[in-house]
Structures are given as structure tokens and as C-alpha cells.
Scaffold this motif. Structure first.
Motif, PDB file in Angstrom:
ATOM      1  N   VAL A  55      36.512  43.875  47.164  1.00  0.00           N
ATOM      2  CA  VAL A  55      37.144  43.004  46.159  1.00  0.00           C
ATOM      3  C   VAL A  55      36.238  42.911  44.925  1.00  0.00           C
ATOM      4  CG1 VAL A  55      37.844  40.623  45.630  1.00  0.00           C
ATOM      5  CG2 VAL A  55      38.479  41.657  47.834  1.00  0.00           C
ATOM      6  N   MET A  56      34.945  42.702  45.170  1.00  0.00           N
ATOM      7  CA  MET A  56      33.984  42.581  44.070  1.00  0.00           C
ATOM      8  C   MET A  56      33.997  43.818  43.171  1.00  0.00           C
ATOM      9  SD  MET A  56      29.870  42.031  44.485  1.00  0.00           S
ATOM     10  CE  MET A  56      29.371  43.709  44.905  1.00  0.00           C
ATOM     11  N   LEU A  57      34.052  44.995  43.790  1.00  0.00           N
ATOM     12  CA  LEU A  57      33.925  46.228  43.004  1.00  0.00           C
ATOM     13  C   LEU A  57      35.249  46.651  42.367  1.00  0.00           C
ATOM     14  CD1 LEU A  57      31.492  48.120  45.387  1.00  0.00           C
ATOM     15  CD2 LEU A  57      30.940  47.010  43.217  1.00  0.00           C
ATOM     16  N   VAL A  58      36.346  46.521  43.101  1.00  0.00           N
ATOM     17  CA  VAL A  58      37.633  46.951  42.547  1.00  0.00           C
ATOM     18  C   VAL A  58      38.015  46.074  41.350  1.00  0.00           C
ATOM     19  CG1 VAL A  58      40.108  47.160  43.026  1.00  0.00           C
ATOM     20  CG2 VAL A  58      38.448  48.053  44.667  1.00  0.00           C
ATOM     21  N   THR A  59      37.815  44.757  41.471  1.00  0.00           N
ATOM     22  CA  THR A  59      38.137  43.879  40.336  1.00  0.00           C
ATOM     23  C   THR A  59      37.211  44.157  39.149  1.00  0.00           C
ATOM     24  OG1 THR A  59      36.791  42.142  41.343  1.00  0.00           O
ATOM     25  CG2 THR A  59      39.164  41.996  41.687  1.00  0.00           C
ATOM     26  N   ASN A  82      41.468  41.607  29.883  1.00  0.00           N
ATOM     27  CA  ASN A  82      41.253  40.476  30.791  1.00  0.00           C
ATOM     28  C   ASN A  82      39.915  40.586  31.521  1.00  0.00           C
ATOM     29  OD1 ASN A  82      43.722  39.007  30.416  1.00  0.00           O
ATOM     30  ND2 ASN A  82      44.760  40.706  31.430  1.00  0.00           N
ATOM     31  N   SER A  83      38.917  41.140  30.844  1.00  0.00           N
ATOM     32  CA  SER A  83      37.633  41.394  31.519  1.00  0.00           C
ATOM     33  C   SER A  83      36.993  40.111  32.049  1.00  0.00           C
ATOM     34  CB  SER A  83      36.669  42.121  30.585  1.00  0.00           C
ATOM     35  OG  SER A  83      36.365  41.312  29.477  1.00  0.00           O
ATOM     36  N   VAL A  84      37.228  39.000  31.364  1.00  0.00           N
ATOM     37  CA  VAL A  84      36.630  37.742  31.827  1.00  0.00           C
ATOM     38  C   VAL A  84      37.245  37.329  33.168  1.00  0.00           C
ATOM     39  CG1 VAL A  84      36.267  35.286  31.334  1.00  0.00           C
ATOM     40  CG2 VAL A  84      36.083  36.976  29.493  1.00  0.00           C
ATOM     41  N   LEU A  85      38.580  37.407  33.231  1.00  0.00           N
ATOM     42  CA  LEU A  85      39.282  37.053  34.464  1.00  0.00           C
ATOM     43  C   LEU A  85      38.808  37.920  35.638  1.00  0.00           C
ATOM     44  CD1 LEU A  85      41.642  35.453  35.802  1.00  0.00           C
ATOM     45  CD2 LEU A  85      43.075  37.424  35.247  1.00  0.00           C
ATOM     46  N   GLY A  87      33.868  41.042  24.795  1.00  0.00           N
ATOM     47  CA  GLY A  87      34.181  39.643  25.079  1.00  0.00           C
ATOM     48  C   GLY A  87      33.881  39.249  26.514  1.00  0.00           C
ATOM     49  N   GLY A  88      33.021  40.017  27.185  1.00  0.00           N
ATOM     50  CA  GLY A  88      32.755  39.833  28.607  1.00  0.00           C
ATOM     51  C   GLY A  88      32.279  38.437  28.984  1.00  0.00           C
ATOM     52  N   LEU A  89      31.535  37.793  28.095  1.00  0.00           N
ATOM     53  CA  LEU A  89      31.021  36.466  28.425  1.00  0.00           C
ATOM     54  C   LEU A  89      31.921  35.408  27.787  1.00  0.00           C
ATOM     55  CD1 LEU A  89      28.673  34.982  29.883  1.00  0.00           C
ATOM     56  CD2 LEU A  89      27.505  34.914  27.687  1.00  0.00           C
ATOM     57  N   PHE A  90      33.071  35.211  28.397  1.00  0.00           N
ATOM     58  CA  PHE A  90      34.035  34.208  27.925  1.00  0.00           C
ATOM     59  C   PHE A  90      34.258  34.311  26.419  1.00  0.00           C
ATOM     60  CE2 PHE A  90      32.119  32.588  31.806  1.00  0.00           C
ATOM     61  CZ  PHE A  90      33.261  32.495  32.596  1.00  0.00           C
ATOM     62  N   GLY A  91      34.490  35.545  25.959  1.00  0.00           N
ATOM     63  CA  GLY A  91      34.803  35.753  24.548  1.00  0.00           C
ATOM     64  C   GLY A  91      33.595  35.973  23.661  1.00  0.00           C
TER      65      GLY A  91
END
Ligand code: RET
Length: 239
Positions: A115-119, A130-133, A193-197
Motif C-alpha cells: 500500500v505504501m509503495l503503490v500509493t 493529487n500527490s499530497v493525498l 506541491g508535495g508538501l501540502f502545496g
């Protein structure tokens, strides 16, 4: 034919090169040491060697890919992780097995790591918007693994498996908590935007370079370090 060489200021290509050498050397070490490892620990040390060997083959490929294209070899990076992180879960299972670890624990660890890697892969590639999500979901699975190792089943079993296994599990726990935490840092640096934008590195090329360097350093620490903890355990265990 163009001759590709590593420019002296190309730190990305350099860390891919050093990473390849380090993984190869570590694999040779673990494999050759199998002969003078007690049968009780042989499988664990073998798995340490498999982890660095799989990484060595991927690094050899990624090194060439990066040198020829200048791009980040994201796909093969994740193929490497999908093979090696579950093998690290196998290590936790093997060292706690004598204290009664059940196969269900292994599947829990492997499922969480998938789960960690696929997401994470979704966030880095097909759904960057949606990289943050995706990063948050991936982080949840990561914390679940850290929980199992520090307070959950792995920790409890390790306590009853003798002082040496308990100690090794604590050190491996630090690798998971601190060493693995380097990866989300690379993700944040490399994903828009990886860190919440918040954009830490604004130039896209520089961002992906920073990400690769961080991932390469993290892989060397975690794959070789993890293996050496297992190796040390195989030498010191009294029972
Ligand atoms: C040998 C490779 C290892 C130990 C790789 C570990 C990778 C991680 C712990 C990745 C974690 C991530 C997050 C916790 C959130 C952002 C996405 C990832 C996949 C970079």
C-alpha cells in the motif's frame, strides 16, 4: 556513437554510480559470509544479500538510464522497492519466528508495504495533481509498519526471543523510523506541491535531481545498514 561520461558536477549520476558499487560490494560480502554463518541464521543473511543484490541490478540499470536520458528512473526505482521492501518484512518475520511469529504477521507487513509503495507511485507518476493525498495514504501505511515494529506484534515477539533479537529489532526499528523517513522527504522535494502545496524546489529538473540524490542516499543507508544489523545478529547470538 556518443560517449557518455559523468560530469564532475553531476551529483545525481555520481550517486547512482556509487550506489551500484556499494550494493554490489555488500551483496558479495553477504553471500561469501554465508559459508561461515550458523545454519540458524543462514536464511536471514541470505535475504540480506538478496536485498542488496536486487538493488545492485536495479542501480546498474538506473545508473545507465539516468546517464543517457538525464531523467529520473521512477518506474525501475519502484520495481526495486516493491521487491526489496517486502524482503525487509521477511527479515522481521524470520528473526521473530522462533518466538512464535505467524505467517499472518508477515502478510500484514507485506500488505502495508505494498500500500505504501503503490500509493507513492501513483502520487509520483499517474496522478501528480493529487500527490499530497497519495503521500498521506502512503504515510499512513508507513506508520502502521513502524507501529508494528515498535509497539505491535513484532516488538512483542522480539521481547520474548532473547536479548540479542530484542536489541537487533530495536536497531531495525530505528532504521524504519528514521532511515525510511528520508523517503517522504525525497517525495516532497521531487513532487510538485508535495508538501501540502508548498514548493520546496521550484525548478522541475532541480526538484527531480534532489529527489534522486535523497532516494539514493536513503537506499544505501537502509539496504546495506539493515543487512549489517542482521549480519551482526548472526554473529553475536548466544542461543
Ligand atoms: C530499499 C528501499 C526502501 C527501504 C524503500 C522505502 C520506501 C519508503 C519508506 C517510502 C515511503 C513513502 C512515503 C512514506 C510517503 C511518500 C511516498 C513514499 C513511497 C516515498
Amino acid at each position: 556513437m556518443e560517449h557518455l561520461k559523468i560530469a564532475s558536477d553531476n551529483y545525481v549520476a555520481f550517486t547512482f554510480f556509487i550506489g551500484t558499487m556499494a550494493m554490489m560490494a555488500a551483496s558479495v560480502f553477504f553471500f561469501f559470509e554465508l559459508n561461515n554463518t550458523s545454519p540458524k541464521w543462514r536464511t536471514s543473511v541470505l535475504v540480506s544479500g538478496l536485498i542488496t543484490f536486487i538493488a545492485a541490478v536495479h542501480y546498474y540499470y538506473m545508473r545507465g538510464y539516468n546517464l543517457e536520458t538525464g531523467d529520473s528512473p521512477t518506474f525501475f526505482r519502484y520495481v526495486d522497492w516493491i521487491l526489496t521492501v517486502p524482503l525487509m518484512c521477511v527479515e522481521f518475520y524470520l528473526i521473530t519466528k522462533k518466538a512464535g511469529a505467524k505467517i499472518g504477521l508477515l502478510w500484514k507487513l507485506i500488505a502495508a508495504s505494498l500500500v505504501m509503495l503503490v500509493t507513492g507511485y501513483f502520487g509520483e507518476t499517474i496522478d501528480r495533481g493529487n500527490s499530497v493525498l497519495w503521500g498521506v495514504v502512503s504515510g499512513g501505511a508507513y506508520f502502521y509498519i513502524a507501529y508494528l515494529v515498535w509497539f505491535g506484534e513484532v516488538a512483542k515477539l522480539a521481547q520474548t526471543a532473547g536479548a540479542q533479537v530484542a536489541k537487533a529489532t530495536r536497531i531495525l526499528g530505528w532504521f524504519v523510523l528514521v532511515g525510511w523517513a528520508i523517503y517522504p522527504l525525497g517525495y516532497i522535494l521531487g513532487t510538485p506541491g508535495g508538501l501540502f502545496g508548498i514548493q520546496l524546489v521550484s525548478d522541475p529538473a532541480a526538484a527531480s535531481h534532489a529527489m534522486d540524490i535523497v532516494y539514493n542516499i536513503a537506499d544505501a543507508i537502509n539496504k546495506i545498514g539493515f543487512g549489517l544489523v542482521i549480519y551482526a545478529l548472526s554473529r553475536t547470538s548466544e542461543d
